[in-house]
Motif scaffolding. Structure first.
Motif, PDB file in Angstrom:
ATOM      1  N   CYS A  90      28.812  43.745  34.325  1.00 38.32           N
ATOM      2  CA  CYS A  90      30.110  44.379  34.553  1.00 38.32           C
ATOM      3  C   CYS A  90      30.067  45.864  34.249  1.00 38.32           C
ATOM      4  O   CYS A  90      30.691  46.665  34.923  1.00 38.32           O
ATOM      5  N   CYS A 110      33.092  45.697  29.616  1.00 40.02           N
ATOM      6  CA  CYS A 110      33.018  44.253  29.515  1.00 40.02           C
ATOM      7  C   CYS A 110      31.561  43.882  29.298  1.00 40.02           C
ATOM      8  O   CYS A 110      30.682  44.445  29.959  1.00 40.02           O
ATOM      9  N   ILE A 127      30.071  35.612  39.521  1.00 37.73           N
ATOM     10  CA  ILE A 127      30.843  36.846  39.393  1.00 37.73           C
ATOM     11  C   ILE A 127      32.301  36.599  39.770  1.00 37.73           C
ATOM     12  O   ILE A 127      33.215  37.061  39.076  1.00 37.73           O
ATOM     13  N   HIS A 161      33.984  34.772  36.974  1.00 35.46           N
ATOM     14  CA  HIS A 161      34.199  35.682  35.854  1.00 35.46           C
ATOM     15  C   HIS A 161      35.355  36.645  36.133  1.00 35.46           C
ATOM     16  O   HIS A 161      36.187  36.887  35.258  1.00 35.46           O
ATOM     17  N   ALA A 162      35.413  37.164  37.350  1.00 36.13           N
ATOM     18  CA  ALA A 162      36.490  38.097  37.711  1.00 36.13           C
ATOM     19  C   ALA A 162      37.848  37.413  37.564  1.00 36.13           C
ATOM     20  O   ALA A 162      38.813  38.020  37.094  1.00 36.13           O
ATOM     21  N   HIS A 169      39.041  39.034  34.262  1.00 36.88           N
ATOM     22  CA  HIS A 169      39.669  40.254  34.759  1.00 36.88           C
ATOM     23  C   HIS A 169      40.939  39.985  35.547  1.00 36.88           C
ATOM     24  O   HIS A 169      41.493  40.884  36.176  1.00 36.88           O
ATOM     25  N   ILE A 190      29.951  45.776  43.899  1.00 34.98           N
ATOM     26  CA  ILE A 190      29.192  44.785  43.129  1.00 34.98           C
ATOM     27  C   ILE A 190      27.782  44.606  43.715  1.00 34.98           C
ATOM     28  O   ILE A 190      26.791  44.624  43.001  1.00 34.98           O
TER      29      ILE A 190
END
Ligand code: ZN
Length: 55
Positions: free
Chosen positions: A6, A13, A29, A32-33, A37, A50
């Motif tokens: 990140c 992060c 990803i 996780h986002a 986030h 990304i």
């Protein structure tokens, strides 16, 4: 092995991930986002950013 951090896209992060292939890494990803986030969907621009830092 493709990996992502990140902080490589300027986020404060500690998340980092690596997977045996890019497809699984992108899935990780995206998860996780969403969880960390608060982003249910990443925009095309965000994916471009990304993918540039995946190595
Ligand atoms: Zn993060």
């Amino acid at each position: 092995m493709p990996s992502f951090k990140c902080k490589d896209i300027g986020l404060k992060c500690p998340f980092e991930a690596s997977e045996s292939n890019e497809f699984d890494l992108e899935k990780k990803i995206a998860d996780h986002a969403r969880e960390a986030h608060d982003k249910a969907h990443l925009s095309a621009d965000e994916w471009t950013k990304i993918k540039k830092v995946i190595h």
